[in-house]
Motif scaffolding. Structure first.
Motif, PDB file in Angstrom:
ATOM      1  N   GLU A  50      48.138  81.116  58.861  1.00 47.35           N
ATOM      2  CA  GLU A  50      46.856  81.365  58.195  1.00 47.35           C
ATOM      3  C   GLU A  50      46.547  80.359  57.090  1.00 47.35           C
ATOM      4  OE1 GLU A  50      50.034  83.581  56.031  1.00 47.35           O
ATOM      5  OE2 GLU A  50      49.531  83.364  58.136  1.00 47.35           O
ATOM      6  N   GLU A  51      47.539  79.599  56.645  1.00 48.40           N
ATOM      7  CA  GLU A  51      47.359  78.560  55.619  1.00 48.40           C
ATOM      8  C   GLU A  51      48.101  77.305  56.054  1.00 48.40           C
ATOM      9  OE1 GLU A  51      45.676  78.227  52.856  1.00 48.40           O
ATOM     10  OE2 GLU A  51      44.958  80.259  52.550  1.00 48.40           O
ATOM     11  N   PRO A  52      47.581  76.556  57.033  1.00 44.72           N
ATOM     12  CA  PRO A  52      48.329  75.422  57.591  1.00 44.72           C
ATOM     13  C   PRO A  52      48.594  74.285  56.601  1.00 44.72           C
ATOM     14  CG  PRO A  52      46.091  75.492  58.464  1.00 44.72           C
ATOM     15  CD  PRO A  52      46.285  76.750  57.673  1.00 44.72           C
ATOM     16  N   ASP A  53      47.839  74.198  55.505  1.00 42.94           N
ATOM     17  CA  ASP A  53      48.057  73.143  54.514  1.00 42.94           C
ATOM     18  C   ASP A  53      49.015  73.561  53.403  1.00 42.94           C
ATOM     19  OD1 ASP A  53      46.287  71.476  55.873  1.00 42.94           O
ATOM     20  OD2 ASP A  53      44.565  72.233  54.756  1.00 42.94           O
ATOM     21  N   PHE A  54      49.452  74.819  53.405  1.00 40.05           N
ATOM     22  CA  PHE A  54      50.324  75.348  52.358  1.00 40.05           C
ATOM     23  C   PHE A  54      51.707  74.728  52.480  1.00 40.05           C
ATOM     24  CE2 PHE A  54      53.462  78.288  50.724  1.00 40.05           C
ATOM     25  CZ  PHE A  54      52.895  78.783  49.561  1.00 40.05           C
ATOM     26  N   GLY A  55      52.215  74.207  51.378  1.00 34.95           N
ATOM     27  CA  GLY A  55      53.599  73.742  51.327  1.00 34.95           C
ATOM     28  C   GLY A  55      53.748  72.247  51.223  1.00 34.95           C
ATOM     29  N   VAL A  56      54.883  71.869  50.655  1.00 30.51           N
ATOM     30  CA  VAL A  56      55.225  70.461  50.447  1.00 30.51           C
ATOM     31  C   VAL A  56      56.119  69.953  51.569  1.00 30.51           C
ATOM     32  CG1 VAL A  56      56.434  68.868  48.894  1.00 30.51           C
ATOM     33  CG2 VAL A  56      54.952  70.657  47.955  1.00 30.51           C
ATOM     34  N   GLY A  57      57.049  70.769  52.022  1.00 30.65           N
ATOM     35  CA  GLY A  57      57.940  70.358  53.101  1.00 30.65           C
ATOM     36  C   GLY A  57      59.001  69.367  52.674  1.00 30.65           C
ATOM     37  N   VAL A  58      59.622  69.623  51.545  1.00 27.47           N
ATOM     38  CA  VAL A  58      60.616  68.696  51.006  1.00 27.47           C
ATOM     39  C   VAL A  58      61.816  68.523  51.940  1.00 27.47           C
ATOM     40  CG1 VAL A  58      61.902  70.381  49.630  1.00 27.47           C
ATOM     41  CG2 VAL A  58      61.770  68.029  48.861  1.00 27.47           C
ATOM     42  N   TRP A  59      62.097  69.517  52.793  1.00 25.81           N
ATOM     43  CA  TRP A  59      63.249  69.416  53.705  1.00 25.81           C
ATOM     44  C   TRP A  59      63.148  68.194  54.608  1.00 25.81           C
ATOM     45  CZ3 TRP A  59      67.244  72.416  52.709  1.00 25.81           C
ATOM     46  CH2 TRP A  59      67.040  73.630  52.067  1.00 25.81           C
ATOM     47  N   SER A  60      61.947  67.839  54.989  1.00 26.41           N
ATOM     48  CA  SER A  60      61.763  66.713  55.911  1.00 26.41           C
ATOM     49  C   SER A  60      62.146  65.378  55.284  1.00 26.41           C
ATOM     50  CB  SER A  60      60.318  66.663  56.403  1.00 26.41           C
ATOM     51  OG  SER A  60      59.445  66.370  55.332  1.00 26.41           O
ATOM     52  N   LEU A  61      62.290  65.335  53.976  1.00 27.42           N
ATOM     53  CA  LEU A  61      62.633  64.082  53.298  1.00 27.42           C
ATOM     54  C   LEU A  61      64.127  63.834  53.205  1.00 27.42           C
ATOM     55  CD1 LEU A  61      60.054  64.299  50.392  1.00 27.42           C
ATOM     56  CD2 LEU A  61      59.881  62.977  52.495  1.00 27.42           C
ATOM     57  N   LEU A  62      64.931  64.832  53.504  1.00 23.87           N
ATOM     58  CA  LEU A  62      66.376  64.636  53.418  1.00 23.87           C
ATOM     59  C   LEU A  62      66.817  63.584  54.427  1.00 23.87           C
ATOM     60  CD1 LEU A  62      67.672  68.279  52.994  1.00 23.87           C
ATOM     61  CD2 LEU A  62      67.438  66.522  51.252  1.00 23.87           C
ATOM     62  N   GLY A  63      67.624  62.656  53.965  1.00 22.86           N
ATOM     63  CA  GLY A  63      68.105  61.582  54.825  1.00 22.86           C
ATOM     64  C   GLY A  63      67.172  60.388  54.873  1.00 22.86           C
ATOM     65  N   GLU A  64      66.003  60.494  54.277  1.00 24.69           N
ATOM     66  CA  GLU A  64      65.057  59.380  54.233  1.00 24.69           C
ATOM     67  C   GLU A  64      65.397  58.457  53.060  1.00 24.69           C
ATOM     68  OE1 GLU A  64      62.557  58.808  56.444  1.00 24.69           O
ATOM     69  OE2 GLU A  64      63.280  60.570  57.547  1.00 24.69           O
ATOM     70  N   ASN A  65      64.872  57.250  53.126  1.00 24.16           N
ATOM     71  CA  ASN A  65      65.027  56.330  51.997  1.00 24.16           C
ATOM     72  C   ASN A  65      64.048  56.728  50.904  1.00 24.16           C
ATOM     73  OD1 ASN A  65      66.996  54.735  53.204  1.00 24.16           O
ATOM     74  ND2 ASN A  65      65.459  53.515  54.261  1.00 24.16           N
ATOM     75  N   TYR A  66      64.544  56.822  49.665  1.00 17.71           N
ATOM     76  CA  TYR A  66      63.697  57.181  48.538  1.00 17.71           C
ATOM     77  C   TYR A  66      63.339  55.909  47.797  1.00 17.71           C
ATOM     78  CZ  TYR A  66      66.202  61.521  49.481  1.00 17.71           C
ATOM     79  OH  TYR A  66      66.761  62.603  50.090  1.00 17.71           O
ATOM     80  N   ASP A  67      62.110  55.488  47.965  1.00 18.47           N
ATOM     81  CA  ASP A  67      61.629  54.347  47.199  1.00 18.47           C
ATOM     82  C   ASP A  67      60.618  54.866  46.188  1.00 18.47           C
ATOM     83  OD1 ASP A  67      59.237  54.778  48.572  1.00 18.47           O
ATOM     84  OD2 ASP A  67      59.578  53.154  49.977  1.00 18.47           O
ATOM     85  N   PRO A  68      60.230  54.031  45.242  1.00 21.01           N
ATOM     86  CA  PRO A  68      59.288  54.508  44.214  1.00 21.01           C
ATOM     87  C   PRO A  68      57.987  55.075  44.785  1.00 21.01           C
ATOM     88  CG  PRO A  68      60.253  52.425  43.535  1.00 21.01           C
ATOM     89  CD  PRO A  68      60.701  52.673  44.957  1.00 21.01           C
ATOM     90  N   VAL A  69      57.503  54.532  45.873  1.00 24.81           N
ATOM     91  CA  VAL A  69      56.253  55.015  46.460  1.00 24.81           C
ATOM     92  C   VAL A  69      56.445  56.418  47.043  1.00 24.81           C
ATOM     93  CG1 VAL A  69      54.545  54.616  48.287  1.00 24.81           C
ATOM     94  CG2 VAL A  69      55.365  52.696  46.908  1.00 24.81           C
ATOM     95  N   SER A  70      57.553  56.648  47.750  1.00 28.31           N
ATOM     96  CA  SER A  70      57.771  57.973  48.333  1.00 28.31           C
ATOM     97  C   SER A  70      57.994  59.026  47.251  1.00 28.31           C
ATOM     98  CB  SER A  70      58.937  57.963  49.322  1.00 28.31           C
ATOM     99  OG  SER A  70      60.149  57.650  48.680  1.00 28.31           O
ATOM    100  N   ILE A  71      58.627  58.636  46.149  1.00 32.02           N
ATOM    101  CA  ILE A  71      58.825  59.559  45.025  1.00 32.02           C
ATOM    102  C   ILE A  71      57.469  59.899  44.401  1.00 32.02           C
ATOM    103  CG2 ILE A  71      59.816  59.812  42.718  1.00 32.02           C
ATOM    104  CD1 ILE A  71      61.916  60.044  44.929  1.00 32.02           C
ATOM    105  N   LEU A  72      56.615  58.909  44.219  1.00 27.48           N
ATOM    106  CA  LEU A  72      55.275  59.162  43.670  1.00 27.48           C
ATOM    107  C   LEU A  72      54.453  60.046  44.603  1.00 27.48           C
ATOM    108  CD1 LEU A  72      54.257  55.707  42.154  1.00 27.48           C
ATOM    109  CD2 LEU A  72      54.720  57.842  40.918  1.00 27.48           C
ATOM    110  N   ASP A  73      54.547  59.797  45.917  1.00 24.61           N
ATOM    111  CA  ASP A  73      53.823  60.626  46.886  1.00 24.61           C
ATOM    112  C   ASP A  73      54.290  62.079  46.813  1.00 24.61           C
ATOM    113  OD1 ASP A  73      52.315  58.506  47.792  1.00 24.61           O
ATOM    114  OD2 ASP A  73      53.519  58.175  49.601  1.00 24.61           O
TER     115      ASP A  73
END
Length: 130
Positions: A50-73
């Motif tokens: 009922e709220e498809p835009d609800f949530g950040v979904g931080v789990w999907s970032l695990l294992g990804e490269n963290y650069d300054p742009v992705s942290i800002l996003d």
């Protein structure tokens, strides 16, 4: 703040029983808002039909490269989700630390509860089981 001056009340998502009433326990005031922010960060967009835009979904970032742009996003997404779905609080800062080797992200959200002078915070640590 006295028991009679409780402003915000949400169901405790641990679904523990209240020892006095055997009803579902509740979270009040800053605890309710901290729980709400934690839920926003941990829920993936699309998880709630009922709220498809609800949530950040931080789990999907695990294992990804963290650069300054992705942290800002990620910081901007957390701020935007809180502004849209948690009107009881005003976020003042979002601090993010990523540890790629440990596949871990630590997020600290600082906020003011509306009509309360104290700054509050919630820290959310997400890590992949190895």
């Amino acid at each position: 703040m006295s028991k009679d001056s409780v402003r915000y009340r949400d169901i405790d998502l641990s679904f523990k029983k209240h020892p006095g009433t055997n009803d579902v326990a509740v979270r009040v005031d800053t605890g309710a808002i901290a729980q709400s922010i934690r839920t926003l960060v941990l829920t993936a967009p699309g998880d709630l039909e009922e709220e498809p835009d609800f949530g950040v979904g931080v789990w999907s970032l695990l294992g990804e490269n963290y650069d300054p742009v992705s942290i800002l996003d990620l910081r901007d997404k957390i701020r935007g989700q809180c502004a849209k779905y948690e009107p009881r609080a005003e976020v003042t800062d979002v601090q993010i630390e990523g540890d790629q080797e440990q596949h871990q992200i630590r997020i600290r959200v600082l906020y003011y509860v509306l009509n309360v002078d104290n700054e509050e915070q919630v820290t959310i640590t997400v890590s992949r089981v190895q």
